[in-house]
Design a protein around this motif. Sequence first.
Motif, PDB file in Angstrom:
ATOM      1  N   ARG A 146      -5.024  -6.225   5.598  1.00 35.46           N
ATOM      2  CA  ARG A 146      -5.099  -6.269   4.136  1.00 35.46           C
ATOM      3  C   ARG A 146      -5.986  -5.112   3.672  1.00 35.46           C
ATOM      4  N   TYR A 147      -5.568  -4.470   2.588  1.00 37.53           N
ATOM      5  CA  TYR A 147      -6.245  -3.287   2.075  1.00 37.53           C
ATOM      6  C   TYR A 147      -6.852  -3.573   0.704  1.00 37.53           C
ATOM      7  N   GLN A 148      -8.059  -3.040   0.486  1.00 41.24           N
ATOM      8  CA  GLN A 148      -8.776  -3.204  -0.775  1.00 41.24           C
ATOM      9  C   GLN A 148      -8.449  -2.040  -1.715  1.00 41.24           C
ATOM     10  N   ARG A 149      -8.889  -2.160  -2.966  1.00 40.57           N
ATOM     11  CA  ARG A 149      -8.695  -1.077  -3.939  1.00 40.57           C
ATOM     12  C   ARG A 149      -9.377   0.210  -3.489  1.00 40.57           C
ATOM     13  N   ILE A 150     -10.548   0.104  -2.861  1.00 38.14           N
ATOM     14  CA  ILE A 150     -11.241   1.297  -2.378  1.00 38.14           C
ATOM     15  C   ILE A 150     -10.415   1.999  -1.303  1.00 38.14           C
ATOM     16  N   ASP A 151      -9.667   1.241  -0.520  1.00 37.57           N
ATOM     17  CA  ASP A 151      -8.797   1.839   0.489  1.00 37.57           C
ATOM     18  C   ASP A 151      -7.698   2.662  -0.166  1.00 37.57           C
ATOM     19  N   VAL A 152      -7.185   2.164  -1.285  1.00 43.49           N
ATOM     20  CA  VAL A 152      -6.157   2.900  -2.027  1.00 43.49           C
ATOM     21  C   VAL A 152      -6.714   4.247  -2.480  1.00 43.49           C
ATOM     22  N   ALA A 153      -7.921   4.243  -3.040  1.00 47.85           N
ATOM     23  CA  ALA A 153      -8.541   5.489  -3.514  1.00 47.85           C
ATOM     24  C   ALA A 153      -8.780   6.450  -2.349  1.00 47.85           C
ATOM     25  N   ARG A 154      -9.272   5.940  -1.237  1.00 43.69           N
ATOM     26  CA  ARG A 154      -9.546   6.791  -0.074  1.00 43.69           C
ATOM     27  C   ARG A 154      -8.248   7.377   0.482  1.00 43.69           C
ATOM     28  N   LEU A 155      -7.204   6.576   0.530  1.00 45.90           N
ATOM     29  CA  LEU A 155      -5.927   7.055   1.058  1.00 45.90           C
ATOM     30  C   LEU A 155      -5.260   8.046   0.110  1.00 45.90           C
TER      31      LEU A 155
ATOM     32  N   LEU B 114       0.831  -1.199   0.000  1.00 41.94           N
ATOM     33  CA  LEU B 114       0.000   0.000   0.000  1.00 41.94           C
ATOM     34  C   LEU B 114       0.871   1.258   0.000  1.00 41.94           C
ATOM     35  N   ILE B 115       1.857   1.287   0.874  1.00 42.55           N
ATOM     36  CA  ILE B 115       2.750   2.444   0.962  1.00 42.55           C
ATOM     37  C   ILE B 115       3.545   2.608  -0.329  1.00 42.55           C
ATOM     38  N   GLU B 116       3.912   1.505  -0.929  1.00 36.89           N
ATOM     39  CA  GLU B 116       4.621   1.561  -2.212  1.00 36.89           C
ATOM     40  C   GLU B 116       3.704   2.073  -3.327  1.00 36.89           C
ATOM     41  N   ALA B 117       2.445   1.735  -3.268  1.00 40.99           N
ATOM     42  CA  ALA B 117       1.495   2.110  -4.317  1.00 40.99           C
ATOM     43  C   ALA B 117       1.082   3.577  -4.247  1.00 40.99           C
ATOM     44  N   ILE B 118       1.152   4.186  -3.073  1.00 43.83           N
ATOM     45  CA  ILE B 118       0.704   5.571  -2.883  1.00 43.83           C
ATOM     46  C   ILE B 118       1.919   6.417  -2.523  1.00 43.83           C
ATOM     47  N   ALA B 119       2.345   7.235  -3.467  1.00 40.30           N
ATOM     48  CA  ALA B 119       3.593   7.985  -3.322  1.00 40.30           C
ATOM     49  C   ALA B 119       3.650   8.840  -2.056  1.00 40.30           C
ATOM     50  N   ARG B 120       2.565   9.482  -1.686  1.00 38.75           N
ATOM     51  CA  ARG B 120       2.579  10.411  -0.543  1.00 38.75           C
ATOM     52  C   ARG B 120       2.304   9.737   0.799  1.00 38.75           C
ATOM     53  N   LEU B 121       2.047   8.460   0.780  1.00 34.66           N
ATOM     54  CA  LEU B 121       1.697   7.758   2.014  1.00 34.66           C
ATOM     55  C   LEU B 121       2.950   7.231   2.700  1.00 34.66           C
ATOM     56  N   THR B 122       3.066   7.552   3.976  1.00 39.33           N
ATOM     57  CA  THR B 122       4.154   7.029   4.802  1.00 39.33           C
ATOM     58  C   THR B 122       3.554   6.128   5.871  1.00 39.33           C
ATOM     59  N   SER B 123       4.392   5.384   6.530  1.00 44.09           N
ATOM     60  CA  SER B 123       3.925   4.511   7.602  1.00 44.09           C
ATOM     61  C   SER B 123       3.294   5.332   8.725  1.00 44.09           C
TER      62      SER B 123
END
Length: 114
Positions: free
Chosen positions: A41-50, A10-19
């Motif tokens: 575990r994170y879903q695709r919708i979680d990626v969009a929300r984050l 998830l962190i790798e997929a979202i550039a601005r997201l840090t731990s």
Amino acid sequence: MSRTLTEAELIEAIARLTSDRLTEYLAAEIVIPEQSNQGLRYQRIDVARLELACELHDQYDMEADALSMMISLIDQMHGLRAELREVLNAVEKQPEPVRQQLIEVIGTARFSRR
């Protein structure tokens, strides 16, 4: 695609997201991941929300609690749009006289509130 992501993915997929930012967002319940035998575990919708949370955080310097409220309002708007779409589809399936009557009733109610 129903593949879920680990925290690292998830962190790798979202550039601005840090731990640290993810921890803050989890505490504010911006996302609620699924618990599995392998951990969260994170879903695709979680990626969009984050992604949205990170963008709003960076652009408007919003705190996590404010982000949570904003995203909740966006969720509600999407839900209302889906419900309205269902109502419009149901109206569209009605015979022409019924549709015209609904248009009149809705128009009268809408303009009488002003």
